[in-house]
Design an enzyme around this catalytic site. Structure first.
Site: not given
Length: 83
Positions: A21-23, A48, A54
């Protein structure tokens, strides 16, 4: 964003960030890009949905080139050429 023809064989390194998952996909991509030389290409696979935003922003801000991006059934792939 510049889209150019890039084959899988045309990448210098690959990063599998699926399930992260981010980041984390972006952070791992930054680390991998640090290992590459200028002009080399990194292929990143992520799951994600936030990775689209991003990677687009990161490439623009860091001066890298997002050569190509693909989405297929929730799998996102990016080809980044290091500045």
């Amino acid at each position: 964003m510049t889209q150019q023809s890039v084959s899988d064989a045309g990448c210098d390194a690959e990063l599998d960030a699926a399930g992260l998952q981010c980041p984390m996909p972006l952070l791992k991509a930054k680390l991998e890009l640090n290992r590459l030389g200028s002009g080399q290409t990194l292929k990143v696979t992520a799951t994600d949905p936030g990775s689209q935003r991003d990677f687009r922003s990161f490439a623009r801000l860091a001066g890298h080139t997002l050569l190509r991006e693909e989405v297929d059934n929730g799998v996102y792939q990016y080809w980044l050429r290091k500045a």
